[in-house]
Design an enzyme around this catalytic site. Structure first.
Site, PDB file in Angstrom:
ATOM      1  N   THR A 109      29.091  38.025   0.665  1.00 29.90           N
ATOM      2  CA  THR A 109      29.282  38.784  -0.568  1.00 29.90           C
ATOM      3  C   THR A 109      30.283  39.885  -0.247  1.00 29.90           C
ATOM      4  O   THR A 109      30.007  40.778   0.553  1.00 29.90           O
ATOM      5  CB  THR A 109      27.961  39.386  -1.068  1.00 29.90           C
ATOM      6  OG1 THR A 109      27.051  38.319  -1.341  1.00 29.90           O
ATOM      7  CG2 THR A 109      28.179  40.194  -2.325  1.00 29.90           C
ATOM      8  N   LYS A 184      29.016  36.798  -8.139  1.00 35.65           N
ATOM      9  CA  LYS A 184      27.967  37.344  -7.273  1.00 35.65           C
ATOM     10  C   LYS A 184      27.656  38.793  -7.649  1.00 35.65           C
ATOM     11  O   LYS A 184      26.506  39.234  -7.550  1.00 35.65           O
ATOM     12  CB  LYS A 184      28.378  37.257  -5.801  1.00 35.65           C
ATOM     13  CG  LYS A 184      27.302  37.745  -4.817  1.00 35.65           C
ATOM     14  CD  LYS A 184      25.997  36.942  -4.910  1.00 35.65           C
ATOM     15  CE  LYS A 184      24.904  37.522  -4.019  1.00 35.65           C
ATOM     16  NZ  LYS A 184      25.149  37.342  -2.600  1.00 35.65           N
ATOM     17  N   LYS A 252      25.550  47.700   0.176  1.00 35.54           N
ATOM     18  CA  LYS A 252      26.969  47.311   0.228  1.00 35.54           C
ATOM     19  C   LYS A 252      27.375  46.570  -1.028  1.00 35.54           C
ATOM     20  O   LYS A 252      28.409  46.866  -1.645  1.00 35.54           O
ATOM     21  CB  LYS A 252      27.205  46.462   1.477  1.00 35.54           C
ATOM     22  CG  LYS A 252      28.607  45.876   1.607  1.00 35.54           C
ATOM     23  CD  LYS A 252      28.681  44.428   1.120  1.00 35.54           C
ATOM     24  CE  LYS A 252      27.826  43.484   1.967  1.00 35.54           C
ATOM     25  NZ  LYS A 252      27.986  42.061   1.537  1.00 35.54           N
TER      26      LYS A 252
END
Length: 301
Positions: A109, A184, A252
């Site tokens: 990701t 995502k 993150k």
């Protein structure tokens, strides 16, 4: 062999696969490829992290460059965008050292703009690049049931579909390079709010004196049902904070989504709240725990 012929015959007999990133999810993903009979090469900074794969026949390399030179397809699933950038675009990285015609698939990701940059840099060298982040955590990775969100050219997507099918069950080409990463971000935004609801609901159950397990039986199959409730709810109830997906990696991801949303002029207050709660937990030393540890914001046991 013409590209069109090769696309129809991506098999263990003619395709060497490289894998970088043998963590909580990556190790299981690599195992599925290895068990299907594909020759597997792995790169890890420390050889011990690849011991089980090597024992089963994988070839270990001590640099990404050496792995790239040996493989027809390279799959990566690493920690952070800075890791992706180094592995792909560094002087000793994949783009500089992969074979012409090779396929590079980043399943980390990461940043959508970085995915676009990798695609462009790869195309100049005759290399095919796809961004293909996944969702499903350790459970999905172990079962080969991941959701795989792909950005890139359709022909390249179809070429590597046999590998995706070993790792996932819901495999969708979302659009051009970067589209997988943007998808995502949608996934992580939905999870961020959902995890707050799951943890708050189970905290309410405990505080009101209910049996959380019987509450879960009632609500997981109704309108409140979700992957997080069904798969992480039992871990919360059992006090199991071990990671299917790390808090530090979720922070993150939320940071990437918040930055991308800001660039588009989109306000995401629920996402911002979730990030702030997870950052509080990371500051308390929970960054290497699973995302279900958010429950501790309400109930510290």
């Amino acid at each position: 062999m013409y590209k069109e012929d090769w696309l129809m015959s991506l098999t263990p007999e003619n395709t060497v696969v490289g894998f970088i990133g043998t963590g909580v999810m990556g190790k299981s993903m690599a195992m599925h490829i290895q068990k299907a009979g594909y020759p597997l090469h792995v790169y890890t900074r420390t050889a011990s992290k690849a011991e089980e794969l090597v024992k089963d026949g994988a070839v270990w390399h001590d640099t990404a460059a050496k792995l790239a030179e040996a493989c027809d397809v390279v799959i990566t699933i690493v920690g952070y965008p800075k890791d992706v950038e180094e592995i792909y675009l560094g002087a000793d990285g994949l783009v500089a050292n992969a074979k012409s015609g090779a396929y590079l698939i980043d399943m980390t990701t990461s940043n959508p703009q970085l995915a676009e940059h990798i695609y462009e840099a790869s195309a100049i060298k005759g290399i095919h690049a796809l961004d293909a982040p996944v969702s499903g955590g350790d459970v999905g990775a172990k079962g080969g049931m991941l959701s795989i969100m792909v950005g890139g050219d359709e022909a390249d997507f179809e070429a590597v579909r046999p590998l995706f099918e070993l790792m996932g069950a819901n495999i969708v080409l979302q659009g051009k390079a970067g589209a997988g990463q943007h998808t995502k971000m949608c996934n992580q935004i939905a999870i961020a709010s959902n995890m707050m609801g799951v943890c708050e609901a189970l905290a309410y159950a405990k505080t009101s004196g209910l049996d959380a397990n019987t509450v879960l039986k009632s609500i997981e199959s109704g309108a409140a049902g979700s992957w997080s409730l069904t798969n992480l709810g039992p871990r919360i109830i059992a006090g199991n904070d071990e990671p299917g997906f790390y808090v530090k990696h979720f922070i993150k991801d939320m940071g990437i989504a918040l930055a991308a949303a800001k660039d588009m002029g989109l306000d995401t207050p629920a996402l911002a709240l979730s990030e702030s709660l997870y950052k509080e937990l990371a500051d308390k030393g929970y960054e290497d725990k699973g995302t279900q540890v958010l429950y501790k914001h309400w109930i510290e046991e």
